[in-house]
Design an enzyme around this catalytic site. Structure first.
Site: not given
Length: 259
Positions: A65, A109, A204
């Site tokens: 992402h 992801d 992230s």
């Protein structure tokens, strides 16, 4: 000497006001004690940050992402705002998100970034090898995650790398919180809900280390940063990671991979 374009891009990305992530209730890491950490300057419609982990001399592993049109990777950084001789900056030659990544529920992801050049290995810039096999991770096991950003949910951003120790949880804890989006086959449930310690937005793509091995990649959680949160399980993707790097090596024979 840095190419002029890269210097200009870096100056643009470090302007005040860029969104950042955070390690909640962590501590400042010892400078350059994590030489595999990558800081990603990410720009799409707005600027934000992601983390990553250097796994080969020209490959960084991060979250899918974080894939946008322009990513600049900084390695060897401790303080992202100050000049450090240890820093090495790279444009991304190719971003390879997992082919089955789902941006609605964050399954699969994970993403590889092929850098435009090879790193110069130093004490401050070194790859962290991938785990050799799947190891059984136990609820209650202590792991660590690191990133750049705020010191609390509503606090100021930190320019220096911070780290925090987190506890692996039972899968049922994340199955209850995230319902159908959590998949224990490809994800890890991380963080004790009784402790205010967590990764958060902008962390992230950063690595979760358990016994000094990459076991997770920061993926998602609730919008308030409350644990537990979900990490992509790296061991489930070892065949894809190795196959992808080998394929790109064959396409670019000048970028030989370390064994």
């Amino acid at each position: 000497m840095q190419p002029p374009l890269l210097v200009l891009l870096l100056a643009f990305f470090l302007l005040p006001g860029a969104e950042a992530g955070e390690i909640i209730e962590g501590k400042e890491a010892e400078p350059h004690s994590r030489p595999y950490m990558a800081y990603l300057h990410v720009k799409d419609k707005k600027e934000f940050r992601c983390g990553g982990v250097l796994v080969q001399k020209n490959f960084v592993l991060t979250a899918a992402h974080c894939n946008v049109r322009l990513i600049i990777v900084t390695l060897g950084a401790h303080d992202i705002k100050n000049e450090e001789e240890t820093k090495q900056n790279f444009l991304v030659k190719k971003a390879i998100p997992h082919p089955n990544y789902n941006n609605k529920n964050f399954s699969n992801d994970i993403m590889l970034l092929q850098l435009e050049g090879n790193i110069k290995q130093t004490d401050a810039v070194k790859p962290l090898p991938l785990p050799r096999s799947r190891k059984r991770l136990r609820p209650g096991q202590k792991c660590t995650v690191a990133g750049w950003g705020k010191v609390s949910t509503w606090g100021p951003y930190s320019d220096t790398l911070r780290e925090v120790q987190l506890t692996l949880r039972k899968d049922k804890d994340c199955e209850y919180r995230f319902r159908r989006s959590y998949n224990s086959t490809i994800q890890l449930c991380v963080g004790d809900p009784t402790e205010n310690k967590a990764s958060f937005q902008g962390d992230s793509g950063g690595p979760l280390l358990c016994k000094n091995e990459i076991q997770g990649i920061v993926s998602y959680g609730n919008k308030y940063g409350e644990p537990p949160r979900v990490f992509t399980k790296v061991a489930s993707y070892l065949p894809w990671i190795k196959k992808t790097m080998k394929s790109l090596q064959l396409q670019n024979p000048d970028h030989l991979l370390w064994s």
